[in-house]
Scaffold this motif. Structure first.
Motif, short mmCIF file in Angstrom:
data_model
loop_
_atom_site.label_atom_id
_atom_site.label_comp_id
_atom_site.label_asym_id
_atom_site.label_seq_id
_atom_site.Cartn_x
_atom_site.Cartn_y
_atom_site.Cartn_z
N LEU A 181 3.04 -5.30 -2.51
CA LEU A 181 3.29 -6.46 -3.36
C LEU A 181 4.21 -6.12 -4.52
O LEU A 181 5.06 -6.93 -4.91
CB LEU A 181 1.96 -7.03 -3.88
CG LEU A 181 1.10 -7.75 -2.84
CD1 LEU A 181 -0.22 -8.17 -3.45
CD2 LEU A 181 1.82 -8.97 -2.28
N ILE A 182 4.04 -4.93 -5.11
CA ILE A 182 4.98 -4.50 -6.16
C ILE A 182 6.39 -4.42 -5.58
O ILE A 182 7.36 -4.89 -6.17
CB ILE A 182 4.55 -3.16 -6.76
CG1 ILE A 182 3.25 -3.33 -7.56
CG2 ILE A 182 5.65 -2.58 -7.66
CD1 ILE A 182 2.66 -2.02 -8.06
N GLY A 183 6.47 -3.80 -4.39
CA GLY A 183 7.77 -3.72 -3.72
C GLY A 183 8.34 -5.08 -3.39
O GLY A 183 9.55 -5.32 -3.53
N GLY A 194 0.77 -6.69 -8.41
CA GLY A 194 2.11 -6.86 -7.85
C GLY A 194 3.05 -7.54 -8.82
O GLY A 194 4.21 -7.12 -8.99
N LEU A 195 2.58 -8.61 -9.47
CA LEU A 195 3.41 -9.36 -10.41
C LEU A 195 3.82 -8.51 -11.61
O LEU A 195 5.01 -8.39 -11.94
CB LEU A 195 2.65 -10.59 -10.91
CG LEU A 195 2.77 -11.88 -10.11
CD1 LEU A 195 1.68 -12.86 -10.50
CD2 LEU A 195 4.14 -12.51 -10.31
N ILE A 196 2.85 -7.91 -12.26
CA ILE A 196 3.11 -7.21 -13.52
C ILE A 196 3.82 -5.88 -13.27
O ILE A 196 4.75 -5.52 -13.99
CB ILE A 196 1.79 -7.02 -14.29
CG1 ILE A 196 1.22 -8.40 -14.66
CG2 ILE A 196 2.00 -6.17 -15.54
CD1 ILE A 196 -0.22 -8.36 -15.14
N ALA A 250 -1.93 -8.05 5.66
CA ALA A 250 -0.61 -7.47 5.92
C ALA A 250 0.00 -6.84 4.67
O ALA A 250 0.89 -6.01 4.77
CB ALA A 250 0.33 -8.55 6.46
N ALA A 251 -0.47 -7.24 3.47
CA ALA A 251 0.13 -6.75 2.22
C ALA A 251 -0.92 -6.17 1.30
O ALA A 251 -1.91 -6.83 0.98
CB ALA A 251 0.86 -7.90 1.52
N GLY A 252 -0.72 -4.92 0.85
CA GLY A 252 -1.56 -4.28 -0.15
C GLY A 252 -0.86 -4.29 -1.50
O GLY A 252 0.25 -4.80 -1.64
N PRO A 253 -1.48 -3.69 -2.54
CA PRO A 253 -0.89 -3.76 -3.89
C PRO A 253 0.48 -3.09 -3.99
O PRO A 253 1.37 -3.59 -4.68
CB PRO A 253 -1.93 -3.04 -4.76
CG PRO A 253 -2.79 -2.25 -3.81
CD PRO A 253 -2.78 -3.02 -2.54
#
Length: 481
Positions: free
Chosen positions: A34-36, A252-254, A28-31
């Motif tokens: 994940l940033i968003g 996503g985190l960085i 359901a989630a791509g990179p």
């Protein structure tokens, strides 16, 4: 029942149907999402909450606190990016500490995060109420605001993860646009002399125009400086809904963290630098207040209305995404037996509906206090405990298992996580330095004490009951410890 021989931990065997009723939707989630998601968790802190730090430390105190917390969160994100590739489960920090320190470490970390994520939406709901009052110029009750927003967004999450994540991304994009408009609108009025307009307390040690409340003001401002970044650590909670968690979670985190650093710096410079720190220190909608101040545009304009209206998207984005985060944490801990197992049931669309509703009710009730600044302190209490334990987990795994496969490696290794650990300890102490009283039932109760009591109750539940009834073969429970 099986006994692990580790601090009295015991496991129950469950049948195949148990896990089939507890599945999340993979992919359901791509990179980019994940940033968003990382930005969405935090962006409400740009719109409201940070400015209460001006009342605690003045501009200088809040600025120093913000620099320290920026360093802490940046180092922490690098460390979490590594941990997320070692133990990619929906439990996030709970899974990391479980991998490093066993069930007790996992539970202590997971419940600390739960306190943070269950309370943060309550604080945001209070700020949403402030922005609605400013936008529509009506005295709407907090009860109505909270009921509407909790009801609508819990319903969307229950409907499905993919739909919720895409909607979060869209709302976050609007919130980012509004921040950019605000930055350009405030830039012409910048004057650094306005930063230092809060009256100096002559009795405070080290007091000056830069630090009007002295050195202690820096400590007291730390929990509000954290509001610029609080909850970015929730990105790994999407691990089981990501196609390639070992690649996508570090991105996503960085990626999200660097965007938040830029907004923190610009807001701290331009907000108080446009209208003064005194004017913003107690506002529940400081960005709009800055645009409508006599020193800038002198009242409502299309720019302030735009930022106010679209700015609600920023608050909603964080509100919406943190609901997502707490539900995944509760789901993972419940599935493994740390919390009551019924909380991890999923519906036909693979949404953890019980894990959404139960903490949502708690958040709704807390929001009725209307005391956003105190709720921030309660959320920070849980957050800082979890940060200490997660950074300790990074150090433990680096030292105890140096050959463990690490698809992503933290720059600086244990030095990076060590810096974050020390700063997290300072931030935890700051919660008690800035401790205030929350009015409940006509009584004033210490916010730090109230948070500690909630944490103690959860720990007692694990010690007395759930550690004897963990679920064998649950994701993360088959890892060595």
């Amino acid at each position: 029942m099986e006994t692990s021989g580790h601090s009295g931990i015991e496991y129950d065997k469950v049948d195949k149907d148990y896990f089939e009723k507890r599945q999340l939707k993979r992919g359901a989630a791509g990179p980019l999402l994940l940033i968003g998601l990382g930005i969405a968790y935090v962006i409400s802190g740009d719109y409201a909450g940070w400015n209460f730090g001006l009342a605690q430390g003045g501009w200088g105190g809040l600025m120093i606190a913000s620099v320290l917390m920026a360093i802490m969160y940046t180092c922490m994100c690098f460390a979490l990016a590594e941990l997320a590739t070692i133990a990619p489960t929906a439990g996030g920090g709970y899974g990391f500490a479980r991998r490093a320190f066993g069930p007790w470490g996992g539970f202590l970390t997971g419940t600390a995060i739960l306190i943070e994520y269950a309370i943060a939406p309550a604080a945001i709901a209070v700020f949403i109420g402030g922005y609605i009052k400013s936008l529509f110029e009506i005295d709407v009750s907090q009860w109505l605001v909270s009921a509407v927003f909790f009801g609508i967004f819990l319903g969307i999450h229950i409907y499905g993860a993919g739909e919720a994540l895409r909607l979060i991304f869209g709302i976050t994009a609007l919130a980012v646009i509004a921040l950019v408009v605000w930055i350009f609108a405030m830039a012409p009025f910048f004057d650094s002399a306005k930063w230092l307009d809060i009256a100096v307390n002559p009795d405070a040690a080290g007091a000056s125009p830069f630090l009007p409340f002295g050195y202690l003001g820096i400590w007291a401002a730390i929990p509000f400086a954290m509001w610029f970044f609080l909850a970015i650590e929730g990105v790994p909670l999407a691990a089981e809904e990501t196609s390639d968690p070992k690649r996508d979670l570090p991105r996503g985190l960085i990626g999200g963290m660097f965007v938040l650093l830029a907004f923190c710096a610009l807001i701290m410079i331009l907000g108080p630098g446009g209208v003064g720190s005194e004017a913003l220190k107690a506002n529940t909608n400081p960005l709009v207040a800055a645009l409508e101040h006599p020193a800038t545009y002198g009242g409502p304009t299309w720019i302030s209305k735009f930022v106010n209206f679209v700015g609600l998207a920023g608050l909603i984005a964080s509100f919406f995404s943190i609901i997502y985060a707490y539900s995944r944490l509760v789901f993972a801990m419940s599935r493994a037996g740390y919390l009551p197992r019924g909380l991890s049931l999923t519906n036909a669309r693979q949404s953890p509906w019980v894990a959404l509703i139960v903490p949502g009710i708690a958040g709704f009730l807390l929001s009725l206090s209307g005391q956003g600044d105190q709720l921030i302190l309660m959320a920070v209490f849980g957050a800082t405990i979890s940060y200490i334990l997660m950074m300790a987990s990074h150090i433990k795994l680096r030292l105890a298992e140096p050959d463990l496969p690490r698809p992503y490696s933290t720059p600086g290794g244990v030095l990076t996580s060590g810096v974050a650990l020390v700063l997290a300890c300072i931030a935890l102490a700051a919660v008690f330095v800035g401790d205030t009283k929350m009015a409940i039932g006509g009584h004033a109760i210490s916010v730090a004490f109230l948070s500690a009591i909630a944490y103690a109750i959860l720990v007692a539940y694990f010690a007395i009951y759930s550690r004897h009834h963990l679920v064998a073969a649950a994701p993360g429970e088959d890892a060595p410890f």
